[in-house]
Design an enzyme around this catalytic site. Structure first.
Site, mmCIF file in Angstrom:
data_model
loop_
_atom_site.group_PDB
_atom_site.id
_atom_site.type_symbol
_atom_site.label_atom_id
_atom_site.label_comp_id
_atom_site.label_asym_id
_atom_site.label_seq_id
_atom_site.Cartn_x
_atom_site.Cartn_y
_atom_site.Cartn_z
ATOM 1 N N LYS A 13 -20.469 24.736 -11.337
ATOM 2 C CA LYS A 13 -20.652 23.377 -10.826
ATOM 3 C C LYS A 13 -20.726 23.350 -9.306
ATOM 4 O O LYS A 13 -21.494 22.582 -8.732
ATOM 5 C CB LYS A 13 -19.575 22.425 -11.345
ATOM 6 C CG LYS A 13 -18.188 22.718 -10.843
ATOM 7 C CD LYS A 13 -17.239 21.641 -11.293
ATOM 8 C CE LYS A 13 -15.788 22.017 -11.149
ATOM 9 N NZ LYS A 13 -15.410 23.264 -10.495
ATOM 10 N N ARG A 88 -10.306 15.621 -11.867
ATOM 11 C CA ARG A 88 -10.009 16.670 -12.833
ATOM 12 C C ARG A 88 -9.020 16.190 -13.874
ATOM 13 O O ARG A 88 -8.673 16.952 -14.772
ATOM 14 C CB ARG A 88 -9.394 17.853 -12.090
ATOM 15 C CG ARG A 88 -10.294 19.078 -11.989
ATOM 16 C CD ARG A 88 -9.496 20.122 -11.237
ATOM 17 N NE ARG A 88 -9.998 21.444 -11.376
ATOM 18 C CZ ARG A 88 -10.865 22.018 -10.519
ATOM 19 N NH1 ARG A 88 -11.357 21.335 -9.517
ATOM 20 N NH2 ARG A 88 -11.222 23.259 -10.709
ATOM 21 N N ARG A 123 -17.201 36.774 -9.433
ATOM 22 C CA ARG A 123 -17.247 35.735 -8.421
ATOM 23 C C ARG A 123 -16.613 36.199 -7.112
ATOM 24 O O ARG A 123 -15.603 36.890 -7.103
ATOM 25 C CB ARG A 123 -16.506 34.517 -8.955
ATOM 26 C CG ARG A 123 -16.696 33.309 -8.118
ATOM 27 C CD ARG A 123 -16.670 32.091 -8.972
ATOM 28 N NE ARG A 123 -15.312 31.681 -9.288
ATOM 29 C CZ ARG A 123 -15.015 30.434 -9.630
ATOM 30 N NH1 ARG A 123 -15.978 29.528 -9.696
ATOM 31 N NH2 ARG A 123 -13.790 30.113 -9.919
ATOM 32 N N ARG A 156 -11.113 35.588 -5.349
ATOM 33 C CA ARG A 156 -10.042 34.600 -5.278
ATOM 34 C C ARG A 156 -8.874 35.037 -6.143
ATOM 35 O O ARG A 156 -9.053 35.570 -7.212
ATOM 36 C CB ARG A 156 -10.544 33.252 -5.785
ATOM 37 C CG ARG A 156 -11.070 32.367 -4.697
ATOM 38 C CD ARG A 156 -11.887 31.236 -5.250
ATOM 39 N NE ARG A 156 -11.231 30.523 -6.349
ATOM 40 C CZ ARG A 156 -11.785 29.490 -6.968
ATOM 41 N NH1 ARG A 156 -12.968 29.051 -6.603
ATOM 42 N NH2 ARG A 156 -11.160 28.905 -7.961
ATOM 43 N N ARG A 167 -6.591 28.661 -16.540
ATOM 44 C CA ARG A 167 -7.415 27.575 -15.980
ATOM 45 C C ARG A 167 -8.335 26.975 -17.035
ATOM 46 O O ARG A 167 -8.583 25.774 -17.034
ATOM 47 C CB ARG A 167 -8.218 28.100 -14.789
ATOM 48 C CG ARG A 167 -7.311 28.318 -13.563
ATOM 49 C CD ARG A 167 -7.936 29.220 -12.552
ATOM 50 N NE ARG A 167 -9.108 28.643 -11.964
ATOM 51 C CZ ARG A 167 -10.125 29.363 -11.503
ATOM 52 N NH1 ARG A 167 -10.105 30.678 -11.584
ATOM 53 N NH2 ARG A 167 -11.145 28.758 -10.960
HETATM 54 P P1 ADP Z 1 -12.946 26.131 -10.070
HETATM 55 O O1 ADP Z 1 -13.904 25.020 -10.285
HETATM 56 O O2 ADP Z 1 -13.576 27.431 -10.173
HETATM 57 O O3 ADP Z 1 -11.719 25.995 -10.914
HETATM 58 P P2 ADP Z 1 -12.028 24.946 -7.561
HETATM 59 O O4 ADP Z 1 -12.262 25.557 -6.251
HETATM 60 O O5 ADP Z 1 -12.729 23.690 -7.886
HETATM 61 O O6 ADP Z 1 -12.406 26.087 -8.595
HETATM 62 O O7 ADP Z 1 -10.465 24.701 -7.772
HETATM 63 C C1 ADP Z 1 -9.503 25.702 -7.565
HETATM 64 C C2 ADP Z 1 -8.098 25.180 -7.806
HETATM 65 O O8 ADP Z 1 -7.811 24.124 -6.887
HETATM 66 C C3 ADP Z 1 -7.844 24.563 -9.177
HETATM 67 O O9 ADP Z 1 -7.556 25.524 -10.174
HETATM 68 C C4 ADP Z 1 -6.674 23.631 -8.877
HETATM 69 O O10 ADP Z 1 -5.458 24.342 -8.788
HETATM 70 C C5 ADP Z 1 -7.007 23.126 -7.485
HETATM 71 N N1 ADP Z 1 -7.773 21.847 -7.536
HETATM 72 C C6 ADP Z 1 -9.039 21.641 -7.072
HETATM 73 N N2 ADP Z 1 -9.433 20.377 -7.288
HETATM 74 C C7 ADP Z 1 -8.401 19.769 -7.924
HETATM 75 C C8 ADP Z 1 -8.187 18.454 -8.436
HETATM 76 N N3 ADP Z 1 -9.142 17.506 -8.362
HETATM 77 N N4 ADP Z 1 -6.987 18.192 -9.031
HETATM 78 C C9 ADP Z 1 -6.032 19.119 -9.127
HETATM 79 N N5 ADP Z 1 -6.161 20.364 -8.667
HETATM 80 C C10 ADP Z 1 -7.329 20.702 -8.074
#
Ligand code: ADP
Ligand code: ZN
Length: 210
Positions: A13, A88, A123, A156, A167
């Site tokens: 995404k 989320r 990744r 990461r 996750r």
């Molecule tokens: P991915 O889409 O690969 O999971 P992101 O960079 O979007 O990676 O998110 C990494 C981490 O950041 C998530 O696993 C969570 O811990 C935190 N995070 C990001 N956005 C949110 C959100 N909207 N609410 C809660 N936690 C978030």
């Protein structure tokens, strides 16, 4: 145009959000990137967030909603924005609705869990600017170096296999219900993730413009 990109971790995404951001000249707001930056800078909420992120859990709604409100209020969001990784949870989506910001479309990038488990191991992310790469599907021009800033690209911490399983579980439990939430509002558009990134991008751009 105000867009939301939804999808499991590793579904791509962020990559697609970036493509649309460049095509439409509206900012991509990645809550994950903002949180990683805050963690790196050692701010109070950043350190709190880091513990949750490293374990594969979500950061608390309060923190993330606060971050988003602040970010959306900035000037560059006046002509539209792309939310990449927010909302989320249902409470986050409700908070967004309560801000009186009209969301035009929610684009879901759909990829099977099995495919995700295979992909996430490849990744990489730039440790300086946060740009994302994939060794196979989206390699940087010079291995290990970011195309945009020359920084080192690293794995990461939360992309370790066990954390990815966690996750994915969190995604199905907390985030997947948003599909129904936005389907009810008539905003959900699902794009099937393809083998080739460019093919997914084509479908995504069509979905945005439709
Ligand atoms: P991915 O889409 O690969 O999971 P992101 O960079 O979007 O990676 O998110 C990494 C981490 O950041 C998530 O696993 C969570 O811990 C935190 N995070 C990001 N956005 C949110 C959100 N909207 N609410 C809660 N936690 C978030
Ligand atoms: Zn970089």
């Amino acid at each position: 145009m105000n867009l939301i990109f939804l999808g499991a971790p590793g579904a791509g995404k962020g990559t697609q959000a970036e493509v649309v951001s460049e095509a439409m000249n509206i900012p991509q707001i990645s809550t994950g990137n903002i949180l990683r930056e805050a963690a790196k800078n050692g701010t109070e909420y950043g350190l709190k967030a880091k513990a949750a992120m490293d374990s594969g859990a979500l950061v608390s709604d309060d923190i993330v909603i606060g971050i988003l409100k602040e970010r959306i209020a900035q000037d560059d969001c006046q002509n539209g924005f792309i939310l990449d990784g927010f909302p989320r949870t249902v409470p986050q989506a409700e908070a967004l609705d309560a801000m009186n910001i009209k969301i035009d479309k929610v684009i879901e990038i759909a990829v099977a869990d099995e495919t995700i488990k295979q992909r996430v191991s490849g990744r990489r992310v730039c440790e300086v600017c946060g740009a994302s790469y994939h060794v196979e599907y989206k390699p940087s021009k010079v291995e290990g170096k970011c195309d945009k800033c020359g920084g080192n690209t690293i794995i990461r911490k939360d992309d370790q296999p066990e954390t990815v399983l966690e996750r994915l579980a969190v995604y199905h439990e907390k985030t997947a219900p948003l599909k129904e939430y936005y389907a009810k509002q008539g905003k959900l558009v699902t794009v099937e993730g393809q083998e080739e990134v460019a093919d997914t991008s084509k479908l995504t751009l069509e979905a945005v413009k439709a």
